[in-house]
Design a protein around this motif. Structure first.
Motif, PDB file in Angstrom:
ATOM      1  N   TYR A  75      67.456  -7.122 -16.830  1.00 27.27           N
ATOM      2  CA  TYR A  75      68.905  -6.754 -16.981  1.00 27.27           C
ATOM      3  C   TYR A  75      69.427  -5.640 -15.971  1.00 27.27           C
ATOM      4  O   TYR A  75      70.431  -5.863 -14.947  1.00 27.27           O
ATOM      5  CB  TYR A  75      69.278  -6.621 -18.404  1.00 27.27           C
ATOM      6  CG  TYR A  75      70.696  -6.055 -18.339  1.00 27.27           C
ATOM      7  CD1 TYR A  75      71.809  -7.085 -18.365  1.00 27.27           C
ATOM      8  CD2 TYR A  75      71.152  -4.585 -18.253  1.00 27.27           C
ATOM      9  CE1 TYR A  75      73.129  -6.564 -18.509  1.00 27.27           C
ATOM     10  CE2 TYR A  75      72.545  -4.341 -18.422  1.00 27.27           C
ATOM     11  CZ  TYR A  75      73.329  -5.353 -18.365  1.00 27.27           C
ATOM     12  OH  TYR A  75      74.645  -4.926 -18.694  1.00 27.27           O
ATOM     13  N   ILE A  76      68.426  -4.834 -15.969  1.00 30.72           N
ATOM     14  CA  ILE A  76      68.723  -3.364 -14.866  1.00 30.72           C
ATOM     15  C   ILE A  76      68.767  -4.014 -13.458  1.00 30.72           C
ATOM     16  O   ILE A  76      69.240  -3.709 -12.712  1.00 30.72           O
ATOM     17  CB  ILE A  76      67.799  -2.376 -15.340  1.00 30.72           C
ATOM     18  CG1 ILE A  76      68.077  -1.829 -16.506  1.00 30.72           C
ATOM     19  CG2 ILE A  76      67.734  -1.210 -14.127  1.00 30.72           C
ATOM     20  CD1 ILE A  76      67.021  -0.608 -17.175  1.00 30.72           C
ATOM     21  N   VAL A  77      67.450  -4.726 -13.194  1.00 23.97           N
ATOM     22  CA  VAL A  77      67.407  -5.324 -11.761  1.00 23.97           C
ATOM     23  C   VAL A  77      68.328  -6.194 -11.337  1.00 23.97           C
ATOM     24  O   VAL A  77      68.823  -5.927 -10.314  1.00 23.97           O
ATOM     25  CB  VAL A  77      65.814  -6.161 -11.785  1.00 23.97           C
ATOM     26  CG1 VAL A  77      65.843  -6.578 -10.347  1.00 23.97           C
ATOM     27  CG2 VAL A  77      64.919  -4.989 -11.842  1.00 23.97           C
ATOM     28  N   GLN A 118      78.853  -3.684  -3.274  1.00 25.71           N
ATOM     29  CA  GLN A 118      78.917  -2.636  -2.083  1.00 25.71           C
ATOM     30  C   GLN A 118      78.545  -3.057  -0.655  1.00 25.71           C
ATOM     31  O   GLN A 118      79.345  -2.847   0.344  1.00 25.71           O
ATOM     32  CB  GLN A 118      77.726  -1.624  -2.227  1.00 25.71           C
ATOM     33  CG  GLN A 118      78.042  -0.569  -3.672  1.00 25.71           C
ATOM     34  CD  GLN A 118      79.029   0.257  -3.364  1.00 25.71           C
ATOM     35  OE1 GLN A 118      79.844   0.726  -2.448  1.00 25.71           O
ATOM     36  NE2 GLN A 118      79.965   0.269  -4.584  1.00 25.71           N
ATOM     37  N   LEU A 147      71.480  -5.992 -12.541  1.00 20.93           N
ATOM     38  CA  LEU A 147      72.710  -5.186 -12.405  1.00 20.93           C
ATOM     39  C   LEU A 147      72.509  -4.338 -11.187  1.00 20.93           C
ATOM     40  O   LEU A 147      73.792  -4.293 -10.484  1.00 20.93           O
ATOM     41  CB  LEU A 147      72.824  -4.300 -13.675  1.00 20.93           C
ATOM     42  CG  LEU A 147      74.018  -3.130 -13.892  1.00 20.93           C
ATOM     43  CD1 LEU A 147      75.167  -4.389 -14.001  1.00 20.93           C
ATOM     44  CD2 LEU A 147      73.698  -2.356 -14.806  1.00 20.93           C
ATOM     45  N   ILE A 148      71.384  -3.892 -10.734  1.00 21.54           N
ATOM     46  CA  ILE A 148      71.313  -3.139  -9.638  1.00 21.54           C
ATOM     47  C   ILE A 148      71.905  -4.149  -8.341  1.00 21.54           C
ATOM     48  O   ILE A 148      72.456  -3.833  -7.308  1.00 21.54           O
ATOM     49  CB  ILE A 148      70.016  -2.624  -9.424  1.00 21.54           C
ATOM     50  CG1 ILE A 148      69.756  -1.452 -10.366  1.00 21.54           C
ATOM     51  CG2 ILE A 148      69.870  -2.172  -8.086  1.00 21.54           C
ATOM     52  CD1 ILE A 148      68.485  -1.012 -10.388  1.00 21.54           C
ATOM     53  N   VAL A 149      71.200  -5.268  -8.338  1.00 22.63           N
ATOM     54  CA  VAL A 149      71.488  -6.388  -7.341  1.00 22.63           C
ATOM     55  C   VAL A 149      72.812  -6.639  -7.038  1.00 22.63           C
ATOM     56  O   VAL A 149      73.357  -6.778  -5.828  1.00 22.63           O
ATOM     57  CB  VAL A 149      70.527  -7.457  -7.643  1.00 22.63           C
ATOM     58  CG1 VAL A 149      70.989  -8.673  -6.520  1.00 22.63           C
ATOM     59  CG2 VAL A 149      68.913  -7.354  -7.461  1.00 22.63           C
ATOM     60  N   GLU A 150      73.574  -6.843  -8.272  1.00 16.94           N
ATOM     61  CA  GLU A 150      74.915  -7.263  -8.213  1.00 16.94           C
ATOM     62  C   GLU A 150      75.823  -6.069  -7.622  1.00 16.94           C
ATOM     63  O   GLU A 150      76.624  -6.307  -7.043  1.00 16.94           O
ATOM     64  CB  GLU A 150      75.453  -7.429  -9.621  1.00 16.94           C
ATOM     65  CG  GLU A 150      76.668  -7.646 -10.107  1.00 16.94           C
ATOM     66  CD  GLU A 150      77.338  -8.222 -11.258  1.00 16.94           C
ATOM     67  OE1 GLU A 150      78.389  -8.614 -11.489  1.00 16.94           O
ATOM     68  OE2 GLU A 150      76.174  -8.398 -12.069  1.00 16.94           O
ATOM     69  N   LEU A 151      75.496  -4.856  -7.982  1.00 17.01           N
ATOM     70  CA  LEU A 151      75.853  -3.679  -7.594  1.00 17.01           C
ATOM     71  C   LEU A 151      75.782  -3.343  -6.067  1.00 17.01           C
ATOM     72  O   LEU A 151      76.762  -3.033  -5.277  1.00 17.01           O
ATOM     73  CB  LEU A 151      75.700  -2.485  -8.467  1.00 17.01           C
ATOM     74  CG  LEU A 151      76.048  -2.267  -9.929  1.00 17.01           C
ATOM     75  CD1 LEU A 151      75.521  -0.976 -10.563  1.00 17.01           C
ATOM     76  CD2 LEU A 151      77.568  -2.173  -9.986  1.00 17.01           C
ATOM     77  N   ASN A 152      74.633  -3.793  -5.757  1.00 19.00           N
ATOM     78  CA  ASN A 152      74.601  -3.511  -4.309  1.00 19.00           C
ATOM     79  C   ASN A 152      75.326  -4.559  -3.538  1.00 19.00           C
ATOM     80  O   ASN A 152      75.644  -4.417  -2.273  1.00 19.00           O
ATOM     81  CB  ASN A 152      72.811  -3.650  -4.001  1.00 19.00           C
ATOM     82  CG  ASN A 152      72.389  -2.504  -4.285  1.00 19.00           C
ATOM     83  OD1 ASN A 152      72.961  -1.400  -4.451  1.00 19.00           O
ATOM     84  ND2 ASN A 152      70.904  -2.503  -4.496  1.00 19.00           N
ATOM     85  N   SER A 153      75.443  -5.584  -4.031  1.00 15.71           N
ATOM     86  CA  SER A 153      75.747  -6.990  -3.531  1.00 15.71           C
ATOM     87  C   SER A 153      77.413  -6.687  -3.299  1.00 15.71           C
ATOM     88  O   SER A 153      78.034  -6.945  -2.166  1.00 15.71           O
ATOM     89  CB  SER A 153      75.849  -8.192  -4.327  1.00 15.71           C
ATOM     90  OG  SER A 153      76.622  -9.438  -3.761  1.00 15.71           O
TER      91      SER A 153
END
Length: 362
Positions: A344-346, A356, A348-354
């Motif tokens: 879930y964390i990974v 940005q 979420l990070i990928v989605e946020l970076n996407s």
């Protein structure tokens, strides 16, 4: 399991947890290094209470209980199948990478090893997953068949299937093959669907369910006990070999035990919301628990850790079994929950970076 996300019966969720404990206990009995060549009361109760085939039957019956109750057209959710296959491949790759034997000679052997690691369900490691997915893919067509039947016709279909897949093979002493497994899985699915469609669990009194359950277990124990005395009498066949040959005769009672478990827990109602949430969370991890503890690389390490074989003829075996099974369940459950959290964390990070990255591009 796949396709059973929307479940409202907490009793069935509790049954899934208990069933996984039964399966772990069965794996404890067959992978802990017990000889089974000399009779001992420990071997009697191990064979009696540790029912792997009973646990498998319950899981498929639960699928039939929910999926087979649909009178409308059913659809296969391929996304869920892909997630299940990816999860099986993930655990297979992780355990091989960390604990596996990497001393591979030659390119051909490397390719064979990688194929079996990446696709374990194709090469026999997670045979239950493969069989289950085939049943899940076929379930819309099975439902189309039973939707055309009334209760009397459905009952006749069940009896014909039981005779073909259970009673006849037991009489001729046939050996188990993958096709036999698929036949049994279809039978389990049909039984679960019948129980759910016609509310057999509501019509059957609790005392009758309990009586049949106890009687089935006692008969199964009696068969195991009598097989020991029979092997001692005739002399030219070991008890261990006789048990293997008699395995097909246990299927009738394994099915009865599974049916009674399903009907008993279908009656269970838990009104405490907090307890219900806990049961649902734990129940949702049983697939991960299976994939972790039955991984062929991790399996010998796990059961050697508990050192059960030294208690084979000791009164401490029951204590060791309980500790080993419960500890394995809790460890694998925590491992699976951690995997979910990290995933879930990974994501979420990928989605946020996407997000940005899209802003930067614009």
């Amino acid at each position: 399991m796949v396709g059973c996300k929307k479940r409202g019966n907490i009793g069935i969720e509790l049954l899934r947890i208990i069933t996984m404990l039964i399966i772990i206990a069965w794996h404890y009995s067959i992978y802990s290094g017990f000889s089974y060549e000399v009779y001992h009361p420990n071997v009697l109760w191990l064979n009696a209470i540790c029912g792997g085939s009973t646990g498998n039957a319950i899981f498929i019956m639960i699928s039939g209980f929910f999926l087979g109750n649909k009178t409308s057209e059913s659809q296969v959710k391929w996304g869920k199948i892909c997630r299940l296959l990816l999860l099986a491949s993930f655990y297979s790759i992780v355990f091989w990478a960390i604990l596996g034997n990497h001393s591979i000679s030659g390119f051909t052997e490397l390719i064979k090893t990688l194929r079996s690691v990446v696709f374990p369900y194709v090469y026999g490691e997670y045979w239950f997953i493969a069989g289950y997915l085939i049943i899940y893919i076929l379930h819309p067509f099975i439902n189309m068949l039973i939707n055309c039947m009334n209760q009397d016709a459905f009952r006749k279909l069940l009896w014909i299937t039981i005779i073909i897949t259970v009673l006849f093979p037991s009489l001729i002493g046939s050996t188990e093959s993958f096709s036999n497994i698929l036949e049994m899985f279809v039978l389990y699915y049909l039984i679960g669907a019948y129980i759910s469609r016609y509310k057999v669990y509501d019509e059957t009194p609790g005392w009758k369910i309990l009586l049949i359950l106890i009687a089935s277990i006692m008969i199964r124990v009696g068969l195991i006990y009598s097989s020991y005395h029979f092997s001692s009498l005739i002399g030219f066949i070991s008890w261990n070999d006789l048990l293997r040959r008699m395995k097909n005769s246990y299927y009738v009672f394994n099915i009865l035990i599974a049916v009674m478990f399903l009907m008993a827990f279908a009656k269970v109602r838990i009104n405490n919301k907090t307890l219900g949430r806990i049961i649902k969370i734990v129940s949702s991890t049983v697939l991960g628990i299976y994939l972790i503890h039955d991984n062929q690389v991790f399996r010998p390490i796990l059961w050697n850790f508990f050192g059960a074989s030294i208690y084979e003829n000791s009164y401490r075996l029951l204590t060791n079994c309980l500790i080993s099974v419960v500890t394995t369940f809790i460890f694998c459950m925590i491992f699976e929950l951690l995997r979910r959290g990290i995933t879930y964390i990974v994501l979420l990070i990928v989605e946020l970076n996407s997000i940005q990255l899209n802003k930067w591009i614009k």
